[in-house]
Design a protein around this motif. Structure first.
Motif, PDB file in Angstrom:
ATOM      1  N   ARG A  68       6.277   1.687  -2.922  1.00  0.00           N
ATOM      2  CA  ARG A  68       5.337   2.810  -2.828  1.00  0.00           C
ATOM      3  C   ARG A  68       5.767   3.726  -1.677  1.00  0.00           C
ATOM      4  NH1 ARG A  68      -0.776   1.266  -3.554  1.00  0.00           N
ATOM      5  NH2 ARG A  68      -0.792   3.536  -3.759  1.00  0.00           N
ATOM      6  N   HIS A  69       7.083   3.777  -1.524  1.00  0.00           N
ATOM      7  CA  HIS A  69       7.689   4.636  -0.498  1.00  0.00           C
ATOM      8  C   HIS A  69       8.802   5.420  -1.185  1.00  0.00           C
ATOM      9  CE1 HIS A  69      10.238   5.785   2.937  1.00  0.00           C
ATOM     10  NE2 HIS A  69       9.177   5.584   3.705  1.00  0.00           N
TER      11      HIS A  69
ATOM     12  N   GLY B 274       0.833  -1.193   0.000  1.00  0.00           N
ATOM     13  CA  GLY B 274       0.000   0.000   0.000  1.00  0.00           C
ATOM     14  C   GLY B 274       0.869   1.244   0.000  1.00  0.00           C
ATOM     15  N   ASP B 275       0.241   2.372   0.182  1.00  0.00           N
ATOM     16  CA  ASP B 275       0.979   3.648   0.257  1.00  0.00           C
ATOM     17  C   ASP B 275       2.022   3.599   1.361  1.00  0.00           C
ATOM     18  OD1 ASP B 275      -0.012   5.037  -1.814  1.00  0.00           O
ATOM     19  OD2 ASP B 275      -1.278   6.398  -0.606  1.00  0.00           O
ATOM     20  N   GLY B 276       3.241   3.978   1.026  1.00  0.00           N
ATOM     21  CA  GLY B 276       4.311   4.003   2.036  1.00  0.00           C
ATOM     22  C   GLY B 276       4.940   2.654   2.264  1.00  0.00           C
ATOM     23  N   GLU B 277       4.461   1.649   1.523  1.00  0.00           N
ATOM     24  CA  GLU B 277       4.984   0.298   1.728  1.00  0.00           C
ATOM     25  C   GLU B 277       5.844  -0.148   0.554  1.00  0.00           C
ATOM     26  OE1 GLU B 277       1.733  -1.780   4.666  1.00  0.00           O
ATOM     27  OE2 GLU B 277       1.428  -2.007   2.504  1.00  0.00           O
ATOM     28  N   VAL B 278       6.553  -1.228   0.811  1.00  0.00           N
ATOM     29  CA  VAL B 278       7.491  -1.776  -0.154  1.00  0.00           C
ATOM     30  C   VAL B 278       7.278  -3.284  -0.205  1.00  0.00           C
ATOM     31  CG1 VAL B 278       9.948  -2.145  -0.591  1.00  0.00           C
ATOM     32  CG2 VAL B 278       9.186   0.055   0.313  1.00  0.00           C
ATOM     33  N   LEU B 279       7.320  -3.866  -1.376  1.00  0.00           N
ATOM     34  CA  LEU B 279       7.306  -5.327  -1.512  1.00  0.00           C
ATOM     35  C   LEU B 279       8.735  -5.803  -1.722  1.00  0.00           C
ATOM     36  CD1 LEU B 279       5.825  -8.095  -1.980  1.00  0.00           C
ATOM     37  CD2 LEU B 279       5.856  -7.494  -4.430  1.00  0.00           C
ATOM     38  N   VAL B 280       9.144  -6.708  -0.885  1.00  0.00           N
ATOM     39  CA  VAL B 280      10.518  -7.204  -0.934  1.00  0.00           C
ATOM     40  C   VAL B 280      10.514  -8.690  -1.276  1.00  0.00           C
ATOM     41  CG1 VAL B 280      12.612  -7.602   0.428  1.00  0.00           C
ATOM     42  CG2 VAL B 280      11.277  -5.504   0.783  1.00  0.00           C
ATOM     43  N   GLU B 281      11.400  -9.055  -2.162  1.00  0.00           N
ATOM     44  CA  GLU B 281      11.677 -10.471  -2.380  1.00  0.00           C
ATOM     45  C   GLU B 281      12.782 -10.855  -1.397  1.00  0.00           C
ATOM     46  OE1 GLU B 281      12.655 -13.196  -6.224  1.00  0.00           O
ATOM     47  OE2 GLU B 281      14.138 -11.644  -5.758  1.00  0.00           O
ATOM     48  N   VAL B 282      12.467 -11.761  -0.495  1.00  0.00           N
ATOM     49  CA  VAL B 282      13.430 -12.119   0.554  1.00  0.00           C
ATOM     50  C   VAL B 282      14.462 -13.086  -0.021  1.00  0.00           C
ATOM     51  CG1 VAL B 282      13.699 -13.071   2.864  1.00  0.00           C
ATOM     52  CG2 VAL B 282      11.584 -11.839   2.265  1.00  0.00           C
TER      53      VAL B 282
END
Lengths: 338, 338
Positions: free
Chosen positions: B84-85, B35-43
């Motif tokens: 989204r950050h 969401g807004d302000g968030e990040v998706l990370v591939e671990v």
């Protein structure tokens, strides 16, 4: 004319568990005369303290064990009768780390510390100005690093060490809770010494009592006791708390392996520190500390209570009083009394 | 194209005693979107460490317990897939204190720490540059106050924390003795890490081994283990020694009350200090510490050993390896491997 007979308490057997009167013999022997560099002291007050229990063991600890048949080791304060040492004259008052439990003591002159009887009454030199008081002082100031606003808990708070530690906590601006056994000692802590609260460990479960009286936890735990009280305090440590290990009287007479610091893991989660010390580590600072403490005594900011037993003969029955709760205040012997 | 499926390990029941594979379930769920302000990370790499045992308990400790059915908490390092950050872009590398044991993690951008993959290989960020290595670093430097010439003993010295602590001791000019289980780990300590000596606690009685290898006693004991090893070390403390409580792995799976620091009384007679800490206490200093450690890694002054298991699926069987001596070096999971 001074007696040519010395009365002394000697160790005759090593206690297993509690020290009892039968472990000592009081005997009369010819008084020793001082040699070159030595001083003959008439002992006035003899310190009776829990650390003595450790000295009776065969195993060496921080001091060598007392040999069977030897005079019991003790701190004392007295008056010089004969001096063969340049620094001392007849009539001087002196403190000795090992005058022994006896009426007269011969010591090397350089091993004595000068005492100013104007600064404080003589018996204070084995109490608040002796190793007990200094242990409370350096333990709270240097090891505990007590600061204004800290929550401080002191065990054996009506004792000779704890009472100085607790009152020093108040002088430093801490909130101080004392732990002692019985309503009389607890009333003394609050009404006489001015502590904020007292816990009677004989009447209350210490974990819950600490939780109630220190809901935000403990910054400094000054421990003279060990065992269950240490456990209860450890579980209430605040972040960066200091646990001062001054003594562990609950464990001195153990015949089974000692209970340790069962919840030392709290040190990890609270980034806390547990530190021990022997008061002699601060010997270089004793003169200053004695002046400070004497001033507070004069001002009534530090109060003391003494339990003074008459004569060297009273020693064998005195030592056990430290371990069964019968002593109240600084236990000492007045060697000049009959 | 990246998978739209996330693989994660969730806690299904709380262990009593040793954590077992059955306490976790590995499941596939739709991948969350940032969401807004968030990040998706591939671990990429997931840290597996003993502290996880504490997080599984129902009782809160220094972190809240993990809820049943929730993704297992874990430190990790990975690559930003979608941001989204404002501070993060696709392709950035990031360290997360709670990526979780999963393939993809959605995090608030401000909770991530930037990782420089040029400074050190990515997996080092969950090892020597992660909480394990930093625990060894700050424990030895700040809590232990190790100085040139000190005699240092490290327990679990072949582990992820202990190996950094021990090698740092050597860099600081200490004599370092490591304790580990089995001849292979002990050979590694001396031959690979350059410690002065090693004690195989499975083959030798630790009290006698320390006595032989540290005849003048210990200045710094860096403890990851507790129990008998702590006892043995405490009995050999030198005056002013520091006991660093970094962990107590021998006690984490206890079903009976924990064995404490049985000989904490040695703190008193040696004026020694026992202090615990959590590495996050030093968070402000992490960037500098990572640079220092990365430099030593490049120079070969600090060596590491990794045990990397493939895929999130390997987590349930990995955790028990920390407690039965099967792990050797830094245990981690490569989440991108099959």
């Amino acid at each position: 004319m001074t007696s040519s007979v010395n009365t002394r308490a000697v160790l005759v057997s090593r206690p297993v568990g509690l020290p009892l009167p039968e472990h000592f013999r009081v005997e009369q022997v010819p008084r020793a005369e001082p040699g070159d560099g030595e001083v003959l002291v008439e002992v006035h007050y003899i310190d009776v303290q829990p650390a003595m229990r450790g000295w009776l063991a065969e195993r060496p600890a921080y001091t060598p064990p007392i040999e069977l048949g030897a005079t019991m080791r003790a701190q004392g304060v007295g008056r010089v009768l004969v001096s063969r040492h340049a620094a001392w004259r007849e009539g001087d008052y002196a403190l000795g780390g090992n005058f022994g439990v006896q009426r007269f003591s011969v010591q090397r002159g350089e091993e004595l510390t000068r005492v100013d009887p104007e600064l404080a009454p003589l018996q204070q030199y084995v109490g608040a100005l002796g190793s007990s008081g200094l242990t409370g002082y350096f333990g709270m100031l240097e090891v505990g690093q007590a600061k204004p606003g800290d929550v401080v808990v002191v065990s054996s708070a009506a004792g000779a060490v704890g009472s100085v530690a607790g009152q020093l906590g108040k002088i430093l601006g801490c909130r101080v809770v004392g732990i002692a056994g019985g309503p009389e000692k607890c009333a003394y802590l609050v009404d006489e010494l001015g502590l904020d609260a007292a816990i009677d460990y004989k009447a209350r479960e210490p974990y819950r009592a600490i939780q109630e009286l220190c809901p935000e936890g403990i910054d400094v735990y000054f421990d003279n006791v060990g065992g269950d009280l240490l456990d209860a305090a450890m579980l209430h440590l605040r972040p960066r708390a200091r646990v001062v290990i001054s003594g562990m009287i609950s464990q001195y007479n153990n015949t089974a392996p000692s209970v340790g610091a069962r919840f030392y893991g709290m040190l990890l989660v609270r980034h806390a520190r547990m530190e021990g010390f022997l008061v002699r580590d601060y010997a270089a600072q004793f003169p200053t500390a004695r002046k400070v403490l004497a001033q507070w005594l004069k001002e009534g900011r530090i109060k003391t209570r003494e339990q003074i037993l008459p004569g060297v003969e009273s020693f064998p029955a005195a030592l056990p009083m430290l371990f069964d709760g019968r002593s109240f205040g600084k236990l000492m012997i007045c060697a000049t009394a009959q």
